[in-house]
Write a protein that holds these residues in place. Structure first.
Motif, PDB file in Angstrom:
ATOM      1  N   UNK A 149      -7.201  29.846  81.579  1.00 59.40           N
ATOM      2  CA  UNK A 149      -7.515  28.491  82.037  1.00 59.40           C
ATOM      3  C   UNK A 149      -6.644  27.483  81.296  1.00 59.40           C
ATOM      4  N   UNK A 150      -6.111  26.512  82.034  1.00 57.71           N
ATOM      5  CA  UNK A 150      -5.381  25.404  81.430  1.00 57.71           C
ATOM      6  C   UNK A 150      -5.187  24.332  82.493  1.00 57.71           C
ATOM      7  N   UNK A 151      -4.707  23.163  82.070  1.00 61.41           N
ATOM      8  CA  UNK A 151      -4.387  22.120  83.032  1.00 61.41           C
ATOM      9  C   UNK A 151      -3.026  21.524  82.701  1.00 61.41           C
ATOM     10  N   UNK A 152      -2.407  20.965  83.717  1.00 56.84           N
ATOM     11  CA  UNK A 152      -1.132  20.270  83.586  1.00 56.84           C
ATOM     12  C   UNK A 152      -1.331  18.870  84.121  1.00 56.84           C
ATOM     13  N   UNK A 153      -0.932  17.891  83.333  1.00 59.46           N
ATOM     14  CA  UNK A 153      -1.158  16.497  83.709  1.00 59.46           C
ATOM     15  C   UNK A 153       0.028  15.920  84.474  1.00 59.46           C
ATOM     16  N   UNK A 154      -0.257  14.926  85.271  1.00 59.49           N
ATOM     17  CA  UNK A 154       0.785  14.223  86.002  1.00 59.49           C
ATOM     18  C   UNK A 154       1.824  13.679  85.030  1.00 59.49           C
ATOM     19  N   UNK A 155       3.114  13.957  85.295  1.00 58.29           N
ATOM     20  CA  UNK A 155       4.190  13.457  84.457  1.00 58.29           C
ATOM     21  C   UNK A 155       4.484  14.299  83.240  1.00 58.29           C
ATOM     22  N   UNK A 215       5.727  17.800  81.098  1.00 60.10           N
ATOM     23  CA  UNK A 215       6.469  19.050  81.048  1.00 60.10           C
ATOM     24  C   UNK A 215       5.645  19.991  80.182  1.00 60.10           C
ATOM     25  N   UNK A 216       5.100  21.014  80.808  1.00 54.77           N
ATOM     26  CA  UNK A 216       4.243  21.979  80.112  1.00 54.77           C
ATOM     27  C   UNK A 216       4.990  23.297  79.985  1.00 54.77           C
ATOM     28  N   UNK A 258      11.962  12.667  85.197  1.00 58.47           N
ATOM     29  CA  UNK A 258      12.201  11.237  85.412  1.00 58.47           C
ATOM     30  C   UNK A 258      12.119  10.859  86.887  1.00 58.47           C
ATOM     31  N   UNK A 259      12.264  11.841  87.777  1.00 58.16           N
ATOM     32  CA  UNK A 259      12.129  11.603  89.223  1.00 58.16           C
ATOM     33  C   UNK A 259      10.659  11.593  89.644  1.00 58.16           C
ATOM     34  N   UNK A 260       9.738  11.752  88.701  1.00 54.63           N
ATOM     35  CA  UNK A 260       8.311  11.738  89.010  1.00 54.63           C
ATOM     36  C   UNK A 260       7.731  13.096  89.311  1.00 54.63           C
ATOM     37  N   UNK A 261       8.468  14.152  88.949  1.00 54.42           N
ATOM     38  CA  UNK A 261       8.019  15.518  89.233  1.00 54.42           C
ATOM     39  C   UNK A 261       7.519  16.157  87.938  1.00 54.42           C
ATOM     40  N   UNK A 262       6.296  16.644  87.952  1.00 54.55           N
ATOM     41  CA  UNK A 262       5.756  17.358  86.802  1.00 54.55           C
ATOM     42  C   UNK A 262       6.339  18.767  86.774  1.00 54.55           C
ATOM     43  N   UNK A 263       6.402  19.359  85.582  1.00 50.60           N
ATOM     44  CA  UNK A 263       7.090  20.638  85.423  1.00 50.60           C
ATOM     45  C   UNK A 263       6.243  21.610  84.614  1.00 50.60           C
ATOM     46  N   UNK A 306       6.264  18.628  76.454  1.00 49.54           N
ATOM     47  CA  UNK A 306       5.289  17.700  75.887  1.00 49.54           C
ATOM     48  C   UNK A 306       4.148  18.472  75.239  1.00 49.54           C
ATOM     49  N   UNK A 307       3.825  19.601  75.863  1.00 51.94           N
ATOM     50  CA  UNK A 307       2.732  20.445  75.384  1.00 51.94           C
ATOM     51  C   UNK A 307       3.092  21.888  75.710  1.00 51.94           C
ATOM     52  N   UNK A 308       2.542  22.812  74.933  1.00 49.14           N
ATOM     53  CA  UNK A 308       2.868  24.224  75.090  1.00 49.14           C
ATOM     54  C   UNK A 308       1.583  25.035  75.138  1.00 49.14           C
TER      55      UNK A 308
END
Length: 249
Positions: A29-35, A37-38, A190-195, A210-212
């Motif tokens: 389980x985990x989450x990725x936030x808008x904006x 890079x995880x 920077x184009x608004x795409x989360x990764x 940003x987070x691992x």
């Protein structure tokens, strides 16, 4: 790194995948936030690529949910997940030989666009973004290995995703190529795409994310900022063995 991450874009809840008697992914389980890079890290065999394929729809989960913008996409076909706004790249680039670089990216654009002129316009813009403007008419088979990798990124971006899944983008790259790809990933955000980026090269991903989150033997063992995760005893043991006595890499 961004300081303006938004609410959860992707929420993975207890996904599990078994292959016979082997549990490759165990209630992760985990989450990725808008904006955001995880980075998804782990030693070889940790289950990270299997988890990645569960999110992208290339494997069906035995349990759990994959919520994208609140919608459960687990079990959907990869094409449906793509249309929902999730695109992916592959570790091994798979260009369409016999088609030009421009035409390869247009293939991705047709996931959302019906008009050939608009697809061509988007493809040209992405080739410029990737530093491949001089390769517009080059057969994809004639590109260098690294340019093929960038072309694959362009084809994924052409689907106009809100979330991009990237699989080991610096594998086999030279140090200069790896640095260029890291810069491209930042420009994608920077184009608004989360990764969400799967990688086993810790040094690269630690400076990019940003987070691992870290997996080992199918389970999630760490989740946090790179600086703290890199010193987690469980992470060090997963990479270097139980007897490792260091405190950083």
């Amino acid at each position: 790194m961004t300081q303006t991450q938004g609410p959860a874009l992707l929420r993975v809840e207890g996904i599990t995948k078994r292959f016979g008697g082997l549990t490759a992914v165990n209630e992760v389980s985990f989450e990725l936030r808008q904006g955001e890079i995880l980075g998804l890290l782990g030693p070889n065999g940790a289950g990270k690529t299997t988890a990645f394929n569960l999110i992208a729809g290339f494997l069906q989960a035995d349990g759990g949910r994959v919520l994208f913008e609140g919608r459960d996409v687990a079990g959907l076909a990869p094409s449906s997940i793509c249309r929902a706004g999730i695109a992916r790249t592959f570790q091994l680039s798979r260009p369409f030989g016999g088609l030009s670089a421009l035409e390869n990216i247009m293939v991705g654009a047709f996931a959302r666009l019906d008009a050939t002129a608009k697809a061509r316009e988007l493809a040209r813009e992405l080739l410029d973004f990737l530093g491949l403007a001089s390769r517009v008419d080059t057969d994809a088979n004639d590109l260098t290995a690294f340019d093929k990798r960038k072309l694959e990124l362009g084809r994924a971006l052409a689907t106009q995703p809100r979330l991009l899944l990237m699989d080991e983008v610096v594998a086999g790259a030279t140090p200069a190529e790896a640095a260029e790809m890291v810069a491209l990933v930042r420009k994608v955000r920077d184009r608004g795409i989360s990764v969400l980026i799967v990688e086993h090269v810790m040094k690269v991903i630690m400076g990019l994310s940003d987070r691992v989150i870290v997996m080992d033997q199918g389970s999630l063992i760490a989740n946090g900022e790179p600086r703290s995760v890199v010193q987690d005893p469980r992470v060090l043991a997963a990479y270097f063995g139980e007897g490792y006595a260091g405190t950083a890499v």
